[in-house]
Write an enzyme that holds these catalytic residues in place. Sequence first.
Site, mmCIF file in Angstrom:
data_model
loop_
_atom_site.group_PDB
_atom_site.id
_atom_site.type_symbol
_atom_site.label_atom_id
_atom_site.label_comp_id
_atom_site.label_asym_id
_atom_site.label_seq_id
_atom_site.Cartn_x
_atom_site.Cartn_y
_atom_site.Cartn_z
ATOM 1 N N HIS A 1 0.821 -1.222 0.000
ATOM 2 C CA HIS A 1 0.000 0.000 0.000
ATOM 3 C C HIS A 1 0.857 1.276 0.000
ATOM 4 C CE1 HIS A 1 -3.622 -2.291 0.361
ATOM 5 N NE2 HIS A 1 -3.284 -2.803 1.532
ATOM 6 N N HIS B 1 -6.400 -7.261 -0.428
ATOM 7 C CA HIS B 1 -6.566 -5.821 -0.618
ATOM 8 C C HIS B 1 -5.886 -5.394 -1.921
ATOM 9 C CE1 HIS B 1 -6.590 -6.542 3.799
ATOM 10 N NE2 HIS B 1 -7.652 -5.758 3.731
#
Lengths: 552, 439
Positions: free
Chosen positions: B110, B151
């Site tokens: 991320h 994710h």
Amino acid sequence: MLLGLDVGGTFTDGAVLQSGKVISVVKTPTTHGNLLEGILRAIDHVVAEVGSKDFTRIALSTTIVTNALVEKKMDAVGLCIIPGPGMNITSALPVEPYILSGYIDHRGHEVAAPKPEEVIAACQQFARYDVFAISGKFSVRNPHYERQVAQWVKRQVNPKHITVGSAVAGTLNFLRRTNSAYYNAAVWRRFNEFANSVELVLQAREIFSPVYVLKADGGTLPLSVAREYPVEAIFTGPAASVLGIMAMNPTSVPTVSVDIGGTTTDIALWQNGIPLFAEGGASVDGFATALRSFRLHSLGLGGDSFVRREDGILKVGPMRLGPAMAVGGTQPTVTDAMVVAGIIDFGNRQLAVDAMEKVAIAGQTPAEVATNVLKEVIAILSHGIGDMLTEQATRPVYRVEDIVHGTKISVQKVIGVGGAATGIVPMLAKHLGLSYEIPRQGMVANAIGAAVARSTVDITLRADTTEGYYTVAELGIKNKIPRHNFVLADAYQLAEKHLAELAMIRGIELGEIEMIHSEEFNIIRGFSTIGKIITCRLQIKPGVLMGFKEEM
Amino acid sequence: MSSNKLGLVFFPAFDWAISPTHPEREERLLYTRDQIVEEGLLDMPSIREYKPKIATYQDIERVHFGVPDISSLITDAHLVSAGGAIAAADAVMRREVNRSFALVRPPGHHAMRVVHGTRGFCTINIEAIMVEYLRKVYGIRKVAIVDTDVHHGDGTQDIFYHDPDTLFISFHQDGRTLYPGTGFTDEMGSPMALGSTINLPLPPGTTDEGLHQVLDHLIMPVLADFQPDIIINSAGQDNHYSDPLANMAITAQGYASLADKLKADIAVLEGGYSIEEALPYVNVGIILAMAGLDYSKVIEPDIHKCPSQSSSVTRYIDELIKERQGMWAMKEKLRQEALAKAGDFWQRTRTIYYDEQGIDERQIEMVRLCPKCSGYLTIGTEAQGPGFGFKSAFAAVISREACPHCRQTAVDAVHKAKKQGKYQHYFVQNKYEDIFEKL
């Protein structure tokens, strides 16, 4: 008065120590057909010399277990494993196991019970076997299934011996524990026959001293206990000599020790006064086991190493073709080079000169060749030591702090023992820029080491406060945690108590205790701490019963 | 070297946590460690364990701009985790092993190009750092990254969004139902790299069946077509049916057979927070599969809790596959159209949220679409948040194959911005010369 005996591949050595002094030593050829013959000859020699049979202790380091392996004189073992889900380890085991269902998970939960009918079928398959080994995954987190299966086997076929994995080692590694349990069962009968005859002959000579057996980690076990854990008596030769060094030259600075024998050199690294241990355990017959042992790096290099030219290039070892030419051998050796270089006085100097002439190229004097041979020896040794230090520095670690600060050892000293140490170690130390020591009794360091080796034992206590219990696999116990807010310090105290208990069962004196590993993790579920997982591994510190003074 | 040898960099960072009860805490890989050690995996001749290296700031700044600098934003653990990925890469590139797995934490996917803080547990992008290291040290050009975390790998996507040499494929739980809320099919890369970002949002409840539909019919054929020099797997494990932070239904077998089919050269652990029920089994499965060992017996004790896939999920996935196959077939045409439409520059304005500290970042990216070279990129960033204050920076990225004119223009742009003084910090990341400068 302590008697130490080390049965090596070539010699059986003995040493008697009293009040920190060596009062008798003996070196006699090993009798390969019947080891006991050589052992007795050594005992008789020292008894005659010291004029007494009154030994406080006799400690024995033998090749009996190693020989059983090498000569493939092992018993067929009914190996039953409870692997549960995970890797298929069958190909990594020395024999085909019988696979039982059942599973303990990583927290020690009993997920699926073993089935009695499968155990009965296993017993039928192994009906003709005298010894069994039983090993289950995560049995060190919960020994229940392993012990239950052992009971069923006992009831079913009542074999002479059953080894259970969690009793041989309390640490994680199902594969290693299984191999340890297998080899323990495989050498059980042969070791016990040897133990019987040792007891018989000592009795016949009216020697009533307690007998101990040396282990690969430098500790000792009473013979009666070693009968149950015979595999512990493997690889004791190098351990004996390491212990000898500990007795003769206690060292607190980071040190490298080299034991240079006739054929091989064993290198050990020392930190805080003790040698480093092998990660995970020793490798037996090419199989990984959980056996605790010193981390040794062996090189095919010794006084008798064969010296020759291959395509014009001077080569040393790793093979040995016989003794030095200086003492009547037929081929040039490292010892011949040392004689010619004038660093030892041994055998016939002229024959050694002849040896060097055999490998000289045109225009080279024997002295020049000898220098080159010794340079090559030093290069091989330095390389071996370098490999070991690199291995230590690149060893995986699991904490940020250990990576950032590193695990490198800066060696400061060389200690040399063994037949060829006197000549080679000063040159090696000079090459490495280190100081050195050569204990005067270095030729029988192994026997001295056996004589003074302390008894040791280790246990692993693992507490899971969420589950509310703790286990000590070596004792096969799973108990309730005695108090709230149980922390590492409590685990230590509890482990100390159980270590004392295990020491008593094994007939071992409780010496200095040290923690060799500890971990404390918070268990968090959701966003709150619900308990701790604590692991605490203690041992009676390996070491020597008495120091030893050089003058004698 | 055996025909199937795995290098394993295992680094559980037992002394590092974001905060004491955070999912990224000391305990995360404890049970995995127990399982790996208990299985005896580290003693298998086909598995070689490696110690992580410590990544350098130069390694990191080949990818990131830290505002005001990287060193004040990260801990030693991040250097070790990125160094773990680098050690895994070295093991493969030196041909000591066939493939490798960096089973390390903290994770990275991320973390975007500009770093103001920590997002989705990530501060620096360890795969991206490894990729740029591979390019710099070993001259690797075409890289495929397959992100199998639940994710969306928005950080990795961001870093390679303008790079046609990096194929980034991410499957993940649909962004409408899960953090970070991105990763839709229309995020396909900027014009010059259009099609080299492929997002596959999967519906909650996708099982091994759905995962392997996507793998067999889309990911594997696309990889075969792209012909990368190296395949990297961002091996998150939170698609597992027991994961507390997501809603998918993948098993250890599903992950292991994925690893077996994908045959990634290097896998790097990302997320996965079912630390007790999933991670021990998923990791053992992946390790065995990558080492060419039998993984058929790696089955979770509570496998009966894994739901089965609904027919609507299966239909949805079939549609998704068809649609993305169509896009891949047409990507050259789409790319030409997008380039023609954009002209000299392509620009986007975005807001980026840092969930860990509640920071809001506003970014303006401008990509120079040079007809002669791979161009350059400028970024203006402003970030603010409670307790964080306000930080801003302007930066230029000069691509590896930028032409002299683009190189000069990019530097001029930063000097010009500095003269105007709208931002607090000014950087040039010069990939052409492998230099990072703060002006």
